[in-house]
Enzyme design. Structure first.
Site, mmCIF file in Angstrom:
data_model
loop_
_atom_site.group_PDB
_atom_site.id
_atom_site.type_symbol
_atom_site.label_atom_id
_atom_site.label_comp_id
_atom_site.label_asym_id
_atom_site.label_seq_id
_atom_site.Cartn_x
_atom_site.Cartn_y
_atom_site.Cartn_z
ATOM 1 N N GLU A 1 -7.778 2.897 -3.419
ATOM 2 C CA GLU A 1 -8.563 2.987 -2.178
ATOM 3 C C GLU A 1 -8.661 4.442 -1.741
ATOM 4 O OE1 GLU A 1 -7.719 -1.071 0.282
ATOM 5 O OE2 GLU A 1 -6.188 0.473 0.390
ATOM 6 N N ASP B 1 0.856 -1.185 0.000
ATOM 7 C CA ASP B 1 0.000 0.000 0.000
ATOM 8 C C ASP B 1 0.893 1.237 0.000
ATOM 9 O OD1 ASP B 1 -1.484 2.294 1.235
ATOM 10 O OD2 ASP B 1 -3.120 0.840 1.252
#
Length: 276
Positions: A256, A176
């Protein structure tokens, strides 16, 4: 092939998510297996799944990523919390077999004051209970920002978990971008060095997916607050380098960012325009 998508709602089923993905210009998507705060999963609609699998082939969707609920904590000090996480995890992996050979991502957990070493052991012990030889899903440990007592704040912590897992062919990593930035890995100025470190500590062959998120906070802030692409401390230029990096460019990328469908559509279009 540039594989990019966003985090969509599973409330209306698999085919609805695929249609939404196509609508925003995506060729993959991520979804929660159930309410992100936990609870019972919606029953699988086998007709929906069958239609979805056909649509995947028709639309060139080779990969999708399921995300475990945030409430799963395999390394809690509370044994009831750990058992709930194990039971939910097992149920999710059973459901994943309806869409075989896909990815399932989870946050390693928080050691809740027990220390990282204890947390790492509890997570790996749980995975050794959960993973089975005949499962087709690859389970991904997510890189974390290091807030509070999170486990997975460094490549070394993730590597220690993987080293203890018996069925290593069933395990991988999701990187991420917001989390690694907030954990202190300088992907803006030293992307090559960060990936070299990942390769030496974990192995780039274990890297199976990328969460593309800008960060509301600067390097090493340990905050974990996602921002829209180009509106945070990582910046557009860094994302252009990330999606085109030889070690990353063929992986699936999942947004996201704090957006709705129209916002993700714009980000996907922007990132596609950067693709070399």
């Amino acid at each position: 092939m540039f594989i990019i998508g966003a985090h969509l709602s599973a409330s209306k089923g698999y085919t609805a998510m695929l249609n939404q993905a196509v609508e925003i210009g995506a060729n993959t998507f991520q979804f929660f297996t159930r309410n992100p705060r936990g609870g019972k999963a919606k029953d699988i609609d086998e007709n929906d799944v069958s239609a979805f699998l056909s649509l995947m082939k028709e639309n060139g969707f080779n990969t999708i990523l399921a995300h475990a609920p945030y409430t799963l904590n395999l390394c809690s000090a509370n044994p009831d919390t750990r058992q709930f996480a194990i039971d939910t995890f097992k149920d999710d992996l059973m459901r994943m077999e309806y869409t075989p050979n896909q990815l399932y991502n989870f946050h390693p957990g928080s050691h809740t004051g027990q220390g990282a070493d204890v947390g790492i052991k509890l997570i790996s012990d749980a995975l050794n209970t959960i993973l089975t030889p005949n499962m087709t899903t690859t389970v991904l440990l997510e890189t974390m920002a290091g807030k509070g007592s999170e486990v997975g704040r460094s490549f070394e912590e993730l590597s220690e978990i993987i080293d203890r897992v018996e069925l290593k062919d069933k395990i991988g990593v999701c990187l991420d971008t917001c989390h690694v930035n907030d954990a202190g890995y300088d992907i803006v100025n030293n992307l090559d060095a960060v990936l070299d470190s990942f390769d030496k500590v974990i192995g780039l062959d274990r890297l199976k997916a990328i969460h593309l998120n800008d960060s509301k906070n600067p390097l090493a802030s340990h905050k974990d607050r996602h921002e829209k692409i180009g509106e945070g401390f990582i910046g557009v230029a860094a994302f252009e380098r990330i999606i085109n990096h030889p070690a990353l460019k063929d992986l699936p990328f999942f947004l996201e960012t704090p957006n709705e469908l129209d916002g993700w559509a714009k980000e996907i279009s922007l990132l596609k325009s950067f693709r070399k």
